[in-house]
Scaffold this motif. Structure first.
Motif, short mmCIF file in Angstrom:
data_model
loop_
_atom_site.label_atom_id
_atom_site.label_comp_id
_atom_site.label_asym_id
_atom_site.label_seq_id
_atom_site.Cartn_x
_atom_site.Cartn_y
_atom_site.Cartn_z
N GLN A 30 32.17 33.06 36.43
CA GLN A 30 32.83 34.14 35.49
C GLN A 30 32.67 35.93 36.24
O GLN A 30 33.21 36.77 35.49
N GLY A 31 32.92 35.62 37.59
CA GLY A 31 33.03 37.33 38.32
C GLY A 31 34.86 37.67 37.92
O GLY A 31 35.51 36.84 37.45
N ASP A 32 34.98 39.42 37.84
CA ASP A 32 35.24 39.69 38.19
C ASP A 32 36.63 39.67 39.09
O ASP A 32 36.04 39.83 40.83
N GLU A 33 38.01 39.28 39.14
CA GLU A 33 38.45 38.62 40.12
C GLU A 33 39.80 39.83 40.44
O GLU A 33 39.90 40.89 39.83
N ARG A 34 39.32 40.36 42.03
CA ARG A 34 39.98 41.69 41.94
C ARG A 34 40.35 41.99 43.54
O ARG A 34 40.20 41.10 44.19
N VAL A 35 40.94 43.20 43.37
CA VAL A 35 41.64 44.05 44.89
C VAL A 35 40.60 44.30 44.92
O VAL A 35 40.11 45.27 44.88
#
Length: 319
Positions: A30-35
């Motif tokens: 469920q995590g937000d994919e981030r740079v």
């Protein structure tokens, strides 16, 4: 969340490690994919809490993979010395911090030296270690020598020869004023963040005494759940057990709270392997002696029983 990953039909109380596994699953699914800063990329959630009992020698060592608790203990004892150079760690075979000065050495010298060769030079050559092995004012420096600046007659400020030893002050306050709400060790020194190889992730430790039991709340601003958190949980529990012994208290509970809680995208294989495993066992910590102060512990003072972890799982560290 606490029961999502746990098999149904269990009549016994949930194993403490399911909290960790459920958190890992939640982030990955469920995590937000981030740079992120490292360029590797993460899946992240904001805000998480885990709680672990520490009574009767309990410690939250993960059992679904091997946690090298002696390595983590050596690092923690190194923090308590206030040392900021990796040389004492490398001399013990502890390479947790080597990647940061190694990256700087490679970048500034242009030499593609291996980590083993770099670490060997750090140990063998004091001048090389002095130039390339220092991390800046990281954790231990802030814990036991937080800098103090004294006003001068001309209106300027001069750095005092000795800073504030937060850990020593904590022990004193736990002994003399256990009901205080100021039992805190803080690593986030805003004025010195840019001088650190890595700003503190496990930044704030707050302690609480109730009914003769000492509990710790550890706040972590940034948390690598796969590689960092197992060590951080051990460190918080170890610190609490040591302080409880020094202050004639019983260990109570470790409460861990995370801000940016994440898994790196290149940890997919580790995550899949660990979530396929089932936790078991109940490791216990015994402290073999009580030194004169919290700064007097040695690695041989600590023994773990009842710990039979499943195989080690490895993944790259993002620097």
């Amino acid at each position: 969340m606490a029961t999502r990953a746990q098999p149904s039909g269990d009549s016994a109380p949930p194993h403490y490690e399911w909290q960790y596994l459920n958190l890992m699953r939640r982030i990955w699914e469920q995590g937000d994919e981030r740079v992120d800063r490292t360029g590797v990329g993460t899946r992240s959630i904001f805000g998480a809490e885990l709680r672990f009992a520490l009574s009767d020698g309990q410690v939250p060592l993960l059992t679904t993979k091997r946690v090298y608790w002696k390595t983590a203990t050596r690092e923690f004892l190194w923090f308590l010395t206030g040392e900021t150079n990796i040389r004492p760690l490398c001399a013990q075979g502890v390479e947790i911090w080597t990647d940061w000065p190694l990256a700087r050495y490679r970048r500034e010298s242009g030499e593609e030296i291996s980590r083993d060769a770099f670490s060997a030079r750090i140990v063998a050559e004091p001048d090389f270690a002095a130039r390339w092995g220092d991390l800046g004012p990281v954790y231990g420096k802030q814990w036991v020598d937080w800098p103090v600046y004294q006003p001068q007659p001309d209106g300027s400020y001069r750095k005092a020869p000795q800073g504030i030893n937060q850990v020593a002050a904590l022990v004193e306050s736990l002994r003399t004023n256990p009901g205080s709400r100021r039992h805190i060790v803080e690593g986030w020194n805003v004025a010195e963040l840019d001088a650190m190889a890595l700003p503190p992730c496990h930044k704030t430790y707050q302690f609480h005494v109730a009914d003769g039991r000492l509990s710790c709340l550890l706040y972590q601003r940034s948390c690598d759940v796969a590689l960092g958190l197992p060590f951080n949980l051990w460190g918080g529990a170890l610190f609490t057990h040591m302080l409880a012994q020094q202050c004639d208290l019983e260990p109570g509970e470790l409460v861990w709270m995370g801000g940016d809680v994440h898994l790196y995208l290149n940890h997919a294989e580790l995550v899949a392997a660990q979530l396929a495993r089932r936790p078991e066992g109940s490791p216990r910590l015994a402290i073999g002696r009580r030194p004169d102060s919290v700064f007097g512990y040695r690695i041989e003072d600590f023994t773990i029983t009842g710990y039979a972890p499943q195989g080690a799982l490895s993944a790259p560290v993002a620097v």
